[in-house]
Scaffold this motif. Structure first.
Motif, PDB file in Angstrom:
ATOM      1  N   VAL A  10       0.839  -1.196   0.000  1.00 21.91           N
ATOM      2  CA  VAL A  10       0.000   0.000   0.000  1.00 21.91           C
ATOM      3  C   VAL A  10       0.871   1.242   0.000  1.00 21.91           C
ATOM      4  O   VAL A  10       1.924   1.254   0.611  1.00 21.91           O
ATOM      5  CB  VAL A  10      -0.872   0.006   1.274  1.00 21.91           C
ATOM      6  CG1 VAL A  10      -1.905   1.088   1.219  1.00 21.91           C
ATOM      7  CG2 VAL A  10      -1.497  -1.346   1.455  1.00 21.91           C
TER       8      VAL A  10
ATOM      9  N   ILE B  27       1.529  -1.923   7.401  1.00 19.25           N
ATOM     10  CA  ILE B  27       0.186  -1.345   7.341  1.00 19.25           C
ATOM     11  C   ILE B  27       0.301   0.155   7.637  1.00 19.25           C
ATOM     12  O   ILE B  27       0.835   0.541   8.685  1.00 19.25           O
ATOM     13  CB  ILE B  27      -0.756  -2.030   8.353  1.00 19.25           C
ATOM     14  CG1 ILE B  27      -0.896  -3.516   7.989  1.00 19.25           C
ATOM     15  CG2 ILE B  27      -2.121  -1.356   8.394  1.00 19.25           C
ATOM     16  CD1 ILE B  27      -1.608  -4.355   9.011  1.00 19.25           C
ATOM     17  N   VAL B  34      -8.607  -2.853   8.367  1.00 18.65           N
ATOM     18  CA  VAL B  34      -7.743  -3.889   7.821  1.00 18.65           C
ATOM     19  C   VAL B  34      -8.308  -5.241   8.237  1.00 18.65           C
ATOM     20  O   VAL B  34      -8.468  -5.512   9.433  1.00 18.65           O
ATOM     21  CB  VAL B  34      -6.296  -3.732   8.348  1.00 18.65           C
ATOM     22  CG1 VAL B  34      -5.392  -4.816   7.776  1.00 18.65           C
ATOM     23  CG2 VAL B  34      -5.753  -2.349   8.019  1.00 18.65           C
ATOM     24  N   HIS B 197      -8.395  -2.698   3.458  1.00 19.90           N
ATOM     25  CA  HIS B 197      -7.139  -3.407   3.232  1.00 19.90           C
ATOM     26  C   HIS B 197      -7.337  -4.842   3.729  1.00 19.90           C
ATOM     27  O   HIS B 197      -8.028  -5.045   4.723  1.00 19.90           O
ATOM     28  CB  HIS B 197      -6.043  -2.704   4.060  1.00 19.90           C
ATOM     29  CG  HIS B 197      -4.655  -3.149   3.745  1.00 19.90           C
ATOM     30  ND1 HIS B 197      -3.784  -2.379   3.024  1.00 19.90           N
ATOM     31  CD2 HIS B 197      -3.973  -4.289   4.038  1.00 19.90           C
ATOM     32  CE1 HIS B 197      -2.628  -3.012   2.907  1.00 19.90           C
ATOM     33  NE2 HIS B 197      -2.725  -4.182   3.515  1.00 19.90           N
ATOM     34  N   PRO B 211      -4.634  -3.397  -0.701  1.00 17.53           N
ATOM     35  CA  PRO B 211      -5.884  -2.645  -0.572  1.00 17.53           C
ATOM     36  C   PRO B 211      -7.048  -3.488  -1.115  1.00 17.53           C
ATOM     37  O   PRO B 211      -6.907  -4.115  -2.174  1.00 17.53           O
ATOM     38  CB  PRO B 211      -5.662  -1.406  -1.434  1.00 17.53           C
ATOM     39  CG  PRO B 211      -4.198  -1.339  -1.663  1.00 17.53           C
ATOM     40  CD  PRO B 211      -3.682  -2.732  -1.603  1.00 17.53           C
TER      41      PRO B 211
END
Lengths: 293, 235
Positions: A10, B27, B34, B197, B211
């Motif tokens: 990400v 993260i 998440v 996520h 994601p």
């Protein structure tokens, strides 16, 4: 599709500063850390308060009843055929009371062990170990509270016992028990400090059982091994004291006194050191090995 | 770039069993839900326990907010275990006192409002509450902290469908701003729409991390469908 190697990353940017930095900058974290032990102690003492108050109140109530009953039964104007029986009944009640008192003295340890198990070995552990306190702080708070409660209980139990024995003191004062010689004790400051420190050992030994239990539960050491180790050192130290004392019995009393003085302080240091090592091992086990089910 | 959670080579073994094997995760901070997804025994709880400081890794390193896991990270992580852990001997009010004392980010007013809305009396003893009420109380206490990271371990696994909806709504509407929620579950269909996520764990290894939208687009299917495909050989 090979999902084993299919990994995404990400690239969302960090949007807010790290909270630790905030805490550190404002000095908040430091303040929180400083107060944690105090807060832990507050909840430890709160846990003991109610059951200990009930136990001690019951003890004092029984002591008062025994005192009044004893005064009545041992009074000179009470006579008759049932007198011996009544006094025997009172003496038996007193004996039961002594056993009850011993239980109240041990009660803080029972409570301590119960809390220790509940907070570190049951589902409650998830909450206990989630609060921002270190393993040392957790163990230290529990030891301090248990120790203080055990000491307070010992003192109050002694007072309750004295209260229940008032009739005997009255009999002695009236000369019914013959002439009593006052006991003379020759104490110096060193002896008093030594006795106080030595008296610290036995409740700590008892509390060390918890350490042994924790270590066993989490595969740190075999069951009770740590506690037995400490107890062993304590017992060996007493034998060593006697043994080495006897080796030097041909020496002059002054030298013997000196050896005894040095020896007892060295052994006390060994005992304290063993307990400290246990504390370190226990906290490390709590920190590194614990795995709540 | 700083990450809210970062794991490098994280490994945990229980005897000969490897619960986590060389887990590498990053993260980001800044909000989002998440999903930590995997079947039973995939290592979700072990990873969560390490992140909350309840377990030490055998090898590797885990960090939260750039700090090694420890007392400092516990101050910013709000964790709800699947046991809904509470002090059973306390009243609800004492439970609030406990949280206020130990967590500086605890919003007591928020907790009291939520308790009032649910009709939970502050004088009630925790041990006398029903299982469902205890779960709600634990959830309220966890969400009343203004934490940076909320960790929920299987929050909807043991509850009925109506309660699941309540739990999810409560979590989504009460978390603090800019916080991140790490939520482990194997009941994906119920919650899939909320994921920002997702992380798939299989036999202690991360098999997918990305994601949620990107995962859906790349694989052309929902997270739930993908999950079933990835783990179909396990059942």
């Amino acid at each position: 599709m090979d999902l084993l190697n299919d990994t995404f990353f990400v690239d969302t940017p960090t949007t807010s500063p790290l909270p630790e930095e905030d805490y550190r900058q404002n000095g908040k974290l430091k303040n929180v850390r400083g107060r944690i032990l105090k807060k832990l102690l507050k909840y430890e003492f709160k846990y003991y308060l109610k059951p200990m108050l009930i136990a001690l109140a019951a003890l004092f109530a029984v002591a008062t009843i025994l005192c009044v009953l004893g005064c009545f039964l041992t009074a000179e104007d009470i006579g008759g055929t049932g007198e011996a029986l009544r006094v025997l009944f009172w003496a038996f009640s007193l004996l039961l009371f002594v056993f009850g008192s011993l239980f109240v003295m041990l009660f803080p340890f029972i409570l301590a062990h119960k809390r220790y198990k509940k907070q570190f070995f049951t589902a409650e552990g998830y909450l206990t170990l989630s609060i921002p306190a270190s393993a040392q702080e957790h163990i230290l708070a529990k030891r301090i509270a248990a120790y203080v409660m055990a000491s307070v209980a010992s003192v109050l139990v002694s007072i309750a016992l004295l209260l229940s024995l008032i009739p005997i003191f009255l009999l002695a004062a009236n000369g019914a028990l013959g002439t009593m010689q006052p006991i003379q004790v020759d104490l110096n400051v060193g002896d008093v400090i030594y006795s106080l420190l030595q008296s610290l050992i036995w409740p700590l030994l008892f509390l060390a059982l918890e350490g042994g239990y924790l270590c066993w539960e989490h595969r740190g050491l075999k069951k009770w091994m740590v506690a037995l180790l400490v107890a062993g050192i304590y017992i060996l130290s007493m034998f060593a004291n006697i043994f080495f004392g006897s080796l030097f019995f041909e020496l002059s009393p002054e030298v013997l006194d000196l050896i005894y003085e040095i020896g007892k302080w060295v052994l006390l240091a060994v005992e304290m050191g063993a307990l400290y090592l246990l504390f370190l091992y226990e906290t490390k086990t709590l920190q590194k090995k614990i795995n709540l089910k | 770039m700083e990450h809210l959670i970062s794991c490098k080579g994280l490994t945990k073994t229980y005897g000969k069993t490897q619960a986590l094997q060389d887990v590498n995760l990053e993260i980001p901070a800044g909000g989002g839900i998440v999903g930590l997804l995997g079947p039973n025994g995939s290592g979700k709880t072990t990873l969560i326990k390490i992140l909350t400081g309840l377990l030490q890794p055998t090898a590797g390193q885990a960090r939260v907010c750039g700090c090694e896991i420890g007392v400092e990270t516990k101050a910013v992580v709000s964790y709800l275990s699947d046991f809904y852990s509470l002090n059973e001997g306390y009243t609800v009010r004492e439970e609030l006192d406990y949280y206020s004392d130990f967590f500086t980010d605890f919003d007591r007013l928020k907790a009291e409002t939520m308790l009032r809305d649910l009709g939970i009396a502050s004088t009630s003893k925790v041990k006398t509450l029903s299982k469902g009420t205890k779960e709600k109380l634990a959830l309220i206490l966890t969400l009343s902290r203004n934490a940076r990271l909320y960790i929920f371990d299987e929050p909807i696994a043991g509850v009925d469908p109506a309660a699941r909806e309540y739990v999810l709504e409560t979590i989504l509407s009460n978390r603090s701003e800019n916080s991140t929620i790490l939520l482990s579950t194997h009941l994906i269909s119920e919650i899939e729409q909320y994921f920002d996520h997702v992380i798939f764990l299989r036999q202690g290894r991360v098999v997918l991390d990305g994601p949620a939208q990107k995962v859906r687009e790349e694989h052309g299917k929902s997270i739930d469908a993908l999950f079933r495909e990835v783990f179909k050989w396990i059942y």
